[in-house]
Design a protein around this motif. Structure first.
Motif, PDB file in Angstrom:
ATOM      1  N   ARG A   1       4.744  -0.644   2.503  1.00 46.17           N
ATOM      2  CA  ARG A   1       3.703  -0.292   1.544  1.00 46.17           C
ATOM      3  C   ARG A   1       4.203  -0.587   0.126  1.00 46.17           C
ATOM      4  NH1 ARG A   1      -0.701   3.460   1.644  1.00 46.17           N
ATOM      5  NH2 ARG A   1       0.104   4.503   3.486  1.00 46.17           N
TER       6      ARG A   1
ATOM      7  N   TYR B   1       0.765  -2.674   3.493  1.00 43.60           N
ATOM      8  CA  TYR B   1      -0.101  -1.671   2.888  1.00 43.60           C
ATOM      9  C   TYR B   1       0.143  -1.660   1.378  1.00 43.60           C
ATOM     10  CZ  TYR B   1      -1.539   0.604   7.303  1.00 43.60           C
ATOM     11  OH  TYR B   1      -2.087   0.889   8.521  1.00 43.60           O
ATOM     12  N   ILE B   2      -0.796  -1.058   0.660  1.00 41.38           N
ATOM     13  CA  ILE B   2      -0.691  -0.924  -0.795  1.00 41.38           C
ATOM     14  C   ILE B   2      -0.904   0.534  -1.190  1.00 41.38           C
ATOM     15  CG2 ILE B   2      -1.815  -1.452  -3.000  1.00 41.38           C
ATOM     16  CD1 ILE B   2      -0.252  -3.790  -2.136  1.00 41.38           C
TER      17      ILE B   2
ATOM     18  N   ARG C   1      -8.396   3.020   4.751  1.00 43.45           N
ATOM     19  CA  ARG C   1      -9.078   3.048   3.455  1.00 43.45           C
ATOM     20  C   ARG C   1      -9.023   4.458   2.870  1.00 43.45           C
ATOM     21  NH1 ARG C   1     -11.808   0.912   7.355  1.00 43.45           N
ATOM     22  NH2 ARG C   1     -13.276   2.650   7.516  1.00 43.45           N
TER      23      ARG C   1
ATOM     24  N   PHE D   1      -5.654  -8.049  -2.891  1.00 44.48           N
ATOM     25  CA  PHE D   1      -4.943  -7.431  -1.775  1.00 44.48           C
ATOM     26  C   PHE D   1      -5.424  -8.009  -0.444  1.00 44.48           C
ATOM     27  CE2 PHE D   1      -4.749  -3.368  -4.564  1.00 44.48           C
ATOM     28  CZ  PHE D   1      -3.702  -3.902  -5.296  1.00 44.48           C
TER      29      PHE D   1
ATOM     30  N   GLU E   1      -5.798   4.261  -2.730  1.00 44.45           N
ATOM     31  CA  GLU E   1      -6.173   4.184  -4.144  1.00 44.45           C
ATOM     32  C   GLU E   1      -6.003   5.558  -4.773  1.00 44.45           C
ATOM     33  OE1 GLU E   1      -6.616   1.565  -5.677  1.00 44.45           O
ATOM     34  OE2 GLU E   1      -7.637   0.035  -4.504  1.00 44.45           O
TER      35      GLU E   1
ATOM     36  N   ASP F   1      -1.963   1.955  -4.537  1.00 45.07           N
ATOM     37  CA  ASP F   1      -2.458   1.501  -5.828  1.00 45.07           C
ATOM     38  C   ASP F   1      -2.734   2.710  -6.726  1.00 45.07           C
ATOM     39  OD1 ASP F   1      -3.252  -0.401  -7.669  1.00 45.07           O
ATOM     40  OD2 ASP F   1      -5.302  -0.525  -6.921  1.00 45.07           O
TER      41      ASP F   1
ATOM     42  N   VAL G   1      -5.059   0.334   2.243  1.00 47.36           N
ATOM     43  CA  VAL G   1      -4.988   0.557   0.792  1.00 47.36           C
ATOM     44  C   VAL G   1      -5.191   2.037   0.493  1.00 47.36           C
ATOM     45  CG1 VAL G   1      -5.896  -0.041  -1.469  1.00 47.36           C
ATOM     46  CG2 VAL G   1      -5.873  -1.763   0.336  1.00 47.36           C
TER      47      VAL G   1
ATOM     48  N   LEU H   1      -8.692  -5.426  -5.381  1.00 44.55           N
ATOM     49  CA  LEU H   1      -8.926  -5.298  -3.945  1.00 44.55           C
ATOM     50  C   LEU H   1      -9.142  -6.656  -3.283  1.00 44.55           C
ATOM     51  CD1 LEU H   1     -11.022  -2.033  -3.895  1.00 44.55           C
ATOM     52  CD2 LEU H   1      -8.861  -2.423  -2.715  1.00 44.55           C
TER      53      LEU H   1
END
Length: 684
Positions: free
Chosen positions: A438, A476-477, A261, A504, A514, A479, A512, A501
């Motif tokens: 990702r 994974y992201i 996170r 996702f 951000e 963003d 994630v 979210l």
């Protein structure tokens, strides 16, 4: 027999007294009696319907409290009160016990809350941590002690678990007393590194978590939810004065929605703030006391082709290692030739060297450079044509790196990007089990959640993430949650954050990132966005409105209604059909927000500043929060507004000088030019 006799007496007396309360209806009075005697059980089981019924009939949601109240003694009399106490006997008041049965009705004593500290009284509780506590568990005990004292003025002592169990204790982690109180071993494996369990075992409170971060997070959850502690920014926390710090009866387990996170906003990089908001990636300055972080190899975070195979080192002797575009090998703004066997050998060798030098890292990046120009040599083009995406060569190449790494380091994960030309998943190639992919939705718009937007790139991304999700469990992201052209320009994207979210999570994303305004503070609602993202990265189901109300009230104080009005009004512009919000838009000068609105917005912020003029902390937050509206208004001023332009420019420069650590744009050139322009305009 004695208890049964007293119970019969209770039932008769209660029914007689409550006949009046129930309006003379015997059936209602009888039901109320049942509510009384089942109150403890219903509350223990959390049956809201029973609690509501009890409240309506009796005026309490805790039957035991009502039975022990002055109202009860007044109505029933001293003798009945003594009978009640005798019926309860020596059982601890917080222990749910089966005291007696009459006609199949079970009598249970309702559990009482635990009061950890009461202002003006000596410490009633002791904090117990494992004798071999990890650094984060030691810190967890210190943080609980520190904030309990700030809340109540009472400093709880801290001891190890190598002594006897104190009479009343808050037990942190898996102490040697924990299993006995739980009735079995704590399942730390199920909790993972970050999960925790909060359990009242009267008169004790158990904050059960592992030695990495779980125990610490459990302490912060306890302080936040039951103590009212809030950590909005490094400069603005809310730690209320409490007459008492009380924990209700509870037994709950929490684990994060995402294993990794990151709320990548400037202020959230600070370790204490990040840990208190349960962020756990190496983008935050997390020390051992915070439980460390899930981190990338040092110097090996993202866009690593140029690091692993530097053009300065290899291009002159081996141009074939780099992208061929239009028949020419490129040194600058280039990728690697992913079908060249020598490139593969070099990358494998250097990744293995990185792992050996930094074996404690969790992820090692093998990822494309931040440009286009993928190789179109015969071999690369053949694979990408077959796979209908540049992700064909990318995944095939990184799979081979991951396979080589797995032979020596079977638990290590390799990470790569699905970004720009590699975002579309390949047709047949599948990521290996030790490869993390990702996704980067950089082309999308962010006024609405991805799944609600009709924007073409959003629809494409929604389909692509679903395809990737079907082929890998390690998704994974990366963003994007700010405007990189103008950090300080209004960017009303808050209403999209939670929905994205949730989307996702529902598509099995486990990490994630951000990305926000990471170069400075006070971008558009920067502090709100960073805090909200941290909350939703832990649990995207947390309702939005209570969180928004919480932040606005705590951070802006008496100005909250005015700031919220501005927030709602500017977001409304982007909820209209066809409105879009992309991360490089010129939000200062283009529709849908009108120049007239910014005149109104500046007035709202002026009123907000006046509302908190007597509160230094809230005044600062409001004055810095106004910067985007002032910036936008300045940018929209028509010709002939030189006097107002001069005043606004001078005002913005003054706020900048006060704030420090503030940045206008990701582009250093835009930042520099804007400040120079303000300085010029501000001159008489």
């Amino acid at each position: 027999m004695k208890n049964q006799t007293m119970l019969n007496t209770f039932a008769t007396a209660i029914t007689a007294v409550l006949m009046t309360t129930a309006g003379g209806r015997a059936a209602d009075a009888s039901n109320t009696v049942k509510v009384f005697i089942l109150a403890g059980q219903s509350n223990m089981e959390g049956k809201a319907a029973n609690s509501l019924l009890e409240w309506k009939m009796v005026g309490s949601n805790w039957g035991f409290h009502y039975l022990g109240s002055a109202i009860w003694f007044n109505r029933i009399g001293k003798a009945m009160g003594e009978a009640m106490l005798e019926l309860i006997g020596d059982d601890h008041p917080a222990k749910a016990v089966t005291a007696a049965k009459d006609g199949g009705v079970e009598v249970a004593a309702a559990a009482q809350p635990l009061t950890l500290a009461t202002r003006g009284q000596a410490a009633a509780y002791t904090i117990v941590r494992p004798a071999d506590a990890s650094p984060s568990q030691i810190y967890a005990a210190e943080e609980l002690q520190k904030f309990t004292e700030e809340l109540t003025g009472v400093k709880l002592p801290i001891v190890g678990d190598d002594g006897a169990l104190p009479e009343r204790a808050v037990l942190l982690g898996n102490t040697r007393h924990t299993a006995a109180l739980l009735g079995g071993p704590a399942d730390l494996k199920a909790l993972g590194d970050d999960g925790f369990r909060l359990r009242t075992c009267p008169p004790h409170l158990l904050i059960v978590g592992g030695p990495v971060r779980g125990t610490l997070y459990g302490v912060y959850e306890t302080l936040e939810r039951f103590g009212g502690c809030r950590w909005y920014t490094t400069w603005h926390s809310v730690i209320p004065d409490r007459a008492a710090f009380t924990i209700p009866e509870l037994d709950e387990t929490q684990k994060p929605a995402f294993a990794m996170r990151t709320s990548f906003w400037f202020d959230m990089f600070k370790g204490d703030l990040a840990a208190r908001n349960k962020l756990n990636s190496s983008s935050h300055d997390l020390k051992d006391q915070h439980g460390g972080a899930i981190r990338f190899c040092k110097g090996n975070f993202v866009h690593t082709f140029g690091v692993l195979v530097p053009p300065a080192e290899f291009f002159d002797g081996h141009p074939e290692y780099f992208s061929e575009v239009n028949g020419k090998r490129l040194k600058d703004n280039s990728q690697l030739c992913l079908t060249n066997p020598d490139v593969l050998k070099i990358v494998i060798t250097r990744v293995l060297e990185n792992i050996r030098q930094d074996p404690a890292a969790n992820l090692y990046s093998v990822s494309q450079n931040d440009c286009l120009n993928f190789c179109t040599c015969t071999n690369c083009k053949a694979i990408d044509t077959r796979e209908e995406s540049n992700s064909g060569t990318m995944i095939a190449f990184v799979n081979q790196v991951a396979e080589a790494v797995e032979k020596e380091f079977p638990s290590i994960l390799i990470e790569t990007l699905a970004y720009n030309m590699t975002r579309k998943p390949p047709m047949t190639v599948r990521p290996r089990r030790n490869l993390v992919v990702r996704l980067c939705p950089i082309e999308c718009e962010y006024s609405k959640p991805l799944v609600r937007s009709e924007f073409d790139q959003n629809r494409k991304f929604v389909e692509e993430i679903r395809q990737w999700s079907a082929m890998t469990e390690k998704l994974y992201i990366w963003d994007y949650t700010t405007n990189f052209r103008d950090y300080l320009g209004p960017f009303p994207n808050v209403l999209a954050l939670q929905g994205n979210l949730k989307f996702f999570r529902d598509n099995h994303v486990v990490g994630v990132f951000e990305q926000g305004a990471y170069q400075g503070r006070h971008a558009d609602f920067a502090e709100l966005k960073a805090w909200l993202l941290a909350k939703w990265l832990w649990n995207p189901e947390l309702p939005a409105e209570p969180l928004l109300n919480d932040f606005f009230a705590g951070y802006y104080g008496a100005a909250a209604p005015l700031v919220r009005r501005y927030f709602d009004e500017i977001h409304a512009f982007y909820q209209k059909p066809g409105a879009t919000l992309s991360i490089y838009d010129d939000v200062l000068r283009q529709p849908p927000v009108t120049a007239e609105f910014y005149i109104h917005a500046v007035e709202l912020w002026r009123q907000a500043e006046a509302a908190v003029k007597d509160s230094a902390a809230h005044s600062y937050n409001v004055r810095m929060g106004a910067i985007p509206a002032l910036f936008a208004h300045l940018s929209r001023l028509p010709a002939g507004s030189e006097d107002e332009r001069r005043i606004l420019a001078a005002d913005l420069l003054a706020r900048f000088n006060e704030a420090k650590d503030i940045w206008i744009s990701e582009s250093a050139e835009i930042h520099k030019n804007t400040l120079e322009q303000w300085a010029h305009w501000s001159q008489p």
